[in-house]
Design an enzyme around this catalytic site. Sequence first.
Site: not given
Length: 286
Positions: A95, A212, A267
């Site tokens: 991330s 995601d 995600h």
Amino acid sequence: MAMLLQLLLTSLILHQVYAYKPLVIVHGIFSDPTHFDGFVKMVTKAHPGTNITVIKAFDGPDSLAPLWSQVEKFRSDVKAVVDNNPQGIHLLCYSQGGVICRGLIATFPNHKIDTFISLSCPLLGQYGVTDVVKKYIRAKFREDVYKICYTEAFQVVSVCNYWNDPHQREKYLKENIYLPPLNNETYNSKSLEWKKNFLQLKKLILIGGPDDGVITPWQSSQFGFYDANENIVEMTNQEVFLKDSFGLQSMHDSGRIQTYTISGVAHTSWHDNQTVFDKCIEPWLT
């Protein structure tokens, strides 16, 4: 005795040849090393004996600190591992951690990072809010974010350092102090040095997917992004690629970029997903 010594020497040589390289992990925004406990178990099971370091720095809300400050700290911690492992290491970043790792690599001469695994990272920036937040804010909220982020006062907030508004290109280039110079989209006196450092990578692994729900557009995880009309421009058509601004085209043309697109992964699940690990990550941790 001579036979025993020869066997011992052979064993040591084989260990040096086949030992797994150390793995360093950089977590994402509002995260901390404990979020990678499950991932560490997967690595240890697949590659016993791997030296794994999940860097503890800028945990939780501290992850909102300006990215250049984070780069300095994470680079220092990665260097400590490299100094003890001159044979090279692997770097996995998740991330926001991937954007930090881009800066870390660019500003780290002779970094000895063999493989950079980017796990669902906004590499060319973020222009959107998460699926969870969307239901609580008005639809056009993201169109106004630049009014906050592209100010000196808010360039001390990490997200603003990679907020990339495709409708405010001029302001992005002028006011964003992190991503444009890192991409060599704006003047940078160290551009050649940073490009050279990036090109020292032996392999770049780009992992992302359409479900995601956080990285927007999700193609940013593979160096794609919106144009001014919010159409997706894939990596090989990006200006920074065509100009080879920081070495992306050189990496691509030399066959050193591997891209994985995986559907059905949210995600927060990338680093806990066994399929993602088996298919996209484990093969590169040798």
